[in-house]
Design a protein around this motif. Structure first.
Motif, PDB file in Angstrom:
ATOM      1  N   ALA A  30       0.836  -1.191   0.000  1.00 21.83           N
ATOM      2  CA  ALA A  30       0.000   0.000   0.000  1.00 21.83           C
ATOM      3  C   ALA A  30       0.878   1.251   0.000  1.00 21.83           C
ATOM      4  CB  ALA A  30      -0.906  -0.003   1.230  1.00 21.83           C
ATOM      5  N   PRO A  31       0.434   2.337  -0.647  1.00 25.22           N
ATOM      6  CA  PRO A  31       1.239   3.575  -0.701  1.00 25.22           C
ATOM      7  C   PRO A  31       1.625   4.094   0.682  1.00 25.22           C
ATOM      8  CG  PRO A  31      -0.575   3.687  -2.264  1.00 25.22           C
ATOM      9  CD  PRO A  31      -0.796   2.440  -1.454  1.00 25.22           C
ATOM     10  N   ALA A  32       0.822   3.786   1.706  1.00 25.14           N
ATOM     11  CA  ALA A  32       1.119   4.279   3.052  1.00 25.14           C
ATOM     12  C   ALA A  32       2.465   3.790   3.571  1.00 25.14           C
ATOM     13  CB  ALA A  32       0.008   3.855   4.010  1.00 25.14           C
ATOM     14  N   TYR A  33       2.971   2.708   2.989  1.00 27.18           N
ATOM     15  CA  TYR A  33       4.227   2.145   3.472  1.00 27.18           C
ATOM     16  C   TYR A  33       5.431   2.600   2.646  1.00 27.18           C
ATOM     17  CZ  TYR A  33       1.083  -1.000   5.978  1.00 27.18           C
ATOM     18  OH  TYR A  33       0.100  -1.516   6.783  1.00 27.18           O
ATOM     19  N   ALA A  34       5.237   3.492   1.701  1.00 31.36           N
ATOM     20  CA  ALA A  34       6.321   3.886   0.796  1.00 31.36           C
ATOM     21  C   ALA A  34       7.494   4.496   1.569  1.00 31.36           C
ATOM     22  CB  ALA A  34       5.809   4.862  -0.256  1.00 31.36           C
ATOM     23  N   ALA A  35       7.204   5.395   2.500  1.00 23.32           N
ATOM     24  CA  ALA A  35       8.279   6.043   3.252  1.00 23.32           C
ATOM     25  C   ALA A  35       9.013   5.021   4.119  1.00 23.32           C
ATOM     26  CB  ALA A  35       7.720   7.175   4.112  1.00 23.32           C
ATOM     27  N   HIS A  36       8.259   4.108   4.696  1.00 21.73           N
ATOM     28  CA  HIS A  36       8.885   3.057   5.512  1.00 21.73           C
ATOM     29  C   HIS A  36       9.847   2.236   4.670  1.00 21.73           C
ATOM     30  CE1 HIS A  36       9.064  -0.137   8.633  1.00 21.73           C
ATOM     31  NE2 HIS A  36       9.133  -0.938   7.587  1.00 21.73           N
TER      32      HIS A  36
ATOM     33  N   LEU B  68      -1.949  -1.767   8.912  1.00 21.22           N
ATOM     34  CA  LEU B  68      -1.152  -2.744   9.658  1.00 21.22           C
ATOM     35  C   LEU B  68       0.136  -2.054  10.117  1.00 21.22           C
ATOM     36  CD1 LEU B  68      -1.146  -5.875  10.343  1.00 21.22           C
ATOM     37  CD2 LEU B  68       0.453  -6.086   8.435  1.00 21.22           C
ATOM     38  N   THR B  69       0.457  -2.209  11.387  1.00 20.03           N
ATOM     39  CA  THR B  69       1.643  -1.551  11.922  1.00 20.03           C
ATOM     40  C   THR B  69       2.899  -2.035  11.189  1.00 20.03           C
ATOM     41  OG1 THR B  69       0.619  -1.371  14.107  1.00 20.03           O
ATOM     42  CG2 THR B  69       3.019  -1.148  13.996  1.00 20.03           C
ATOM     43  N   ALA B  70       3.692  -1.108  10.707  1.00 21.83           N
ATOM     44  CA  ALA B  70       4.925  -1.458  10.004  1.00 21.83           C
ATOM     45  C   ALA B  70       5.906  -2.083  10.982  1.00 21.83           C
ATOM     46  CB  ALA B  70       5.534  -0.214   9.356  1.00 21.83           C
ATOM     47  N   PRO B  71       6.574  -3.168  10.592  1.00 23.01           N
ATOM     48  CA  PRO B  71       7.460  -3.866  11.529  1.00 23.01           C
ATOM     49  C   PRO B  71       8.775  -3.121  11.738  1.00 23.01           C
ATOM     50  CG  PRO B  71       7.555  -4.917   9.374  1.00 23.01           C
ATOM     51  CD  PRO B  71       6.503  -3.852   9.288  1.00 23.01           C
ATOM     52  N   THR B  72       9.275  -3.223  12.956  1.00 20.43           N
ATOM     53  CA  THR B  72      10.572  -2.649  13.289  1.00 20.43           C
ATOM     54  C   THR B  72      11.357  -3.647  14.127  1.00 20.43           C
ATOM     55  OG1 THR B  72       9.655  -1.579  15.259  1.00 20.43           O
ATOM     56  CG2 THR B  72       9.744  -0.268  13.240  1.00 20.43           C
TER      57      THR B  72
ATOM     58  N   MET C 208       9.061  -4.789   4.393  1.00 13.82           N
ATOM     59  CA  MET C 208       7.692  -5.295   4.289  1.00 13.82           C
ATOM     60  C   MET C 208       7.389  -5.895   2.929  1.00 13.82           C
ATOM     61  SD  MET C 208       5.532  -2.247   6.169  1.00 13.82           S
ATOM     62  CE  MET C 208       4.018  -3.217   6.203  1.00 13.82           C
ATOM     63  N   ALA C 209       8.376  -5.922   2.040  1.00 17.44           N
ATOM     64  CA  ALA C 209       8.096  -6.256   0.641  1.00 17.44           C
ATOM     65  C   ALA C 209       7.462  -7.628   0.467  1.00 17.44           C
ATOM     66  CB  ALA C 209       9.379  -6.168  -0.180  1.00 17.44           C
TER      67      ALA C 209
END
Length: 596
Positions: free
Chosen positions: A38-44, A170-174, A183-184
């Motif tokens: 999803a575009p929301a994860y682009a910066a991550h 969904l919370t991005a993993p760290t 996340m790919a």
């Protein structure tokens, strides 16, 4: 000849050959098959660093350290000579070509990923059960749950996880320190299928999968998981759907068994099966489902039986080319997953969501309206195809019968125990594996420990080779009865350094494999380093191990990498270690029970 570092290589010849091979370069072979984030994860994703290519000299030194404890003095001398020749001739040119190719790739990629698709997963022709697909059994819920209710709750949770990933919630993993993890691979956990092809399989990902493919007694059905707005259906609605499953036919075609066959035979059978439009439509519904749900009539009575049924149970009730939820007659549940598009870390993310507290079962809310009945996926199976289904079922049954599997829970060591002593629990477990294997076989063998490189873009995994000079010295002193704390600390420190190197993308094995593939694609003869006996010795992986930490899981099982080897899946927890050991009967490998 062009000088490169300390050595030389005919770099111009390599560049011409590599340019000619460009259309089939392995690093682009499967890059278009994965669904997008999803575009929301682009910066991550942009903040995740790329997988580094280690300096050639460092890689070769690490390789020599891995080989030395497994070799005689004469063998190691020959390996050192092969390494020196590689460093002075072919190696620098291949390294430069790999670096140039990697520099031309987009940020959201790695030099390793597509190579790994082909060589590790999609290329091998062995059946995927046992040989490729791992399984996780899921920790039991807080109360006993009937099987259809458990299945509905798990399906609802899976749909919620997929919806959160699609919508960017969904919370991005760290990592523990807060650094971002890639996340790919997450979008491929659900909705992706492996499709058999002659010689090398392919992956297919549905654009917006909205149903589960459900297998009950060999018959297949499609059950919607989302409503008309794209929102996940509640568990009660899904339970209503599952309750409408009709009784199985007396002679179900059980085509799922074909996915347990050798890959080229399955590819041939699938081509014949697809010649019918009805069959093609049913295959597409399974391939493009979010996931497979297998409602298994068995009720495993012990952890060992549960792990066996989850790893290589009744092939007529499975579809091994996708991630599948297995729900047994007593409500126990497991995940068996096709390994090519993801690694354990991604599936643990899903499993953790399945186990989250909340409305896990289907009894908490009533369905807003009666669910639509499941749609039956029909297969027209000719007598010739029926014979292939039976051959595949027999093949799977024979492989399962040949597998020795046992489980054990070790309470004498645990995460709490290790923390109190300032040692690595994983390091202690790895040393115990080496000691057990030495006592069972009389010597040391190549050992594989998987290491996630999720901290890099499309990193996949690296190999830790935990047999070291320090661990070999410790084992020798243990056998002689004079081991001390200093020898133990030296072995654990060596293991810690190996893990740290691999976690930062500086393991030796994936890098060397990439250089070997570069040589093959450039049309070069196989470099002497890879023809030397040391390469086969180090990469034999007679002891294949992988460990995880997750309260969502009960057991973790997979088959041996080598026919004469053992597979050791283990879960580290605050109160112990859960171990599942596998080997093949009659292969000369140690019995699983001797490890467990």
């Amino acid at each position: 000849r062009v000088g490169v570092g300390r050595g030389y290589c005919n770099t111009r010849m390599l560049q011409r050959a590599a340019a000619a091979a460009a259309p089939k370069r392995w690093w682009l072979a499967n890059s278009g098959s994965a669904p997008l984030l999803a575009p929301a994860y682009a910066a991550h994703q942009r903040s995740v660093p790329r997988l580094p290519i280690p300096p050639l000299g460092e890689t070769l030194e690490r390789y020599l350290r891995a080989a030395q404890p497994l070799q005689t003095l004469e063998e190691h001398s020959a390996t050192r000579a092969a390494v020196a020749q590689f460093f002075d001739t072919d190696g620098p040119g291949l390294q430069r070509l790999l670096e140039e190719a990697d520099a031309a790739l987009p940020h959201d990629s790695s030099y390793l990923e597509s190579l790994w698709y082909r060589l590790a997963y999609l290329g091998p022709r062995s059946p995927v059960p046992i040989h490729a697909n791992p399984c996780f059994t899921l920790a039991p819920p807080s109360r006993h749950t009937p099987p259809l209710e458990r299945a509905a709750g798990l399906l609802a949770k899976a749909a919620q996880w997929a919806h959160a990933l699609r919508t960017g919630t969904l919370t991005a993993p760290t990592a523990k320190g807060g650094s971002p993890l890639c996340m790919a691979l997450l979008p491929a956990v659900l909705g992706t299928a492996r499709i058999p092809r002659q010689g090398c399989d392919v992956l297919h990902s549905a654009s917006a999968p909205d149903a589960a493919a459900v297998c009950r007694r060999g018959e297949w059905y499609s059950v919607p998981l989302f409503d008309a707005t794209g929102a996940p259906l509640p568990p009660a609605t899904l339970l209503d759907s599952l309750k409408q499953l009709p009784p199985a036919a007396a002679h179900a075609p059980a085509v799922g068994a074909l996915t347990a066959w050798r890959r080229d035979e399955w590819a041939e059978a699938r081509a014949a099966l697809s010649s019918s439009p009805q069959n093609e439509s049913s295959l597409k519904a399974i391939d493009e489902a979010l996931l497979v749900l297998s409602l298994d009539d068995s009720a495993p009575a012990s952890p060992t039986e549960l792990a066996r049924a989850s790893l290589c149970g009744d092939a007529t009730a499975r579809w091994y080319d996708k991630l599948q939820l297995l729900v047994f007659a007593d409500g126990q549940a497991a995940i068996n997953f096709e390994h090519a598009p993801q690694d354990g870390a991604q599936v643990v993310s899903l499993a953790s969501h399945l186990a989250e507290a909340g409305e896990h079962e289907a009894g908490g809310r009533r369905a807003a309206a009666r669910a639509a009945p499941p749609r039956r996926l029909r297969f027209d199976v000719s007598p010739e195809l029926g014979a292939k289904v039976e051959a595949a079922r027999a093949c799977a049954a024979a492989e399962a019968a040949a597998l020795d599997l046992d489980t054990a829970t070790v309470r004498s060591v645990s995460a709490s125990w290790a923390k109190g002593r300032g040692v690595s629990l994983d390091g202690v477990v790895q040393l115990s594996f080496q000691l057990a294997h030495r006592r069972l076989t009389g010597g040391l063998s190549s050992t594989y420990e998987a290491c996630s490189t999720q901290s890099f873009s499309h990193g996949r995994t690296e190999v830790i080779r935990p047999v070291t000079r320090e661990s070999a010295a410790l084992l020798q002193r243990l056998e002689e009865g004079d081991a001390d704390a200093a020898a133990l600390r030296a072995a654990l420190d060596a293991q810690r350094r190996l893990v740290a190197d691999c976690q930062r993308g500086h393991g030796h094995e994936r890098h060397l494999l990439a250089l070997l593939v570069q040589a093959e694609e450039a049309g070069m003869p196989t470099p002497g380093l890879f023809r030397d006996s040391g390469w086969a010795t180090v990469t034999a992986s007679l002891v294949s191990t992988s460990g995880l930490r997750s309260p969502a899981l009960g057991w973790f099982a997979f088959g041996p990498v080598a026919r004469q080897g053992v597979g050791l899946g283990y879960l580290l927890s605050p109160d112990g270690v859960a171990l599942c050991a596998t080997s093949f009967r009659g292969s000369g490998a140690p019995r699983a029970a001797d490890f467990a």
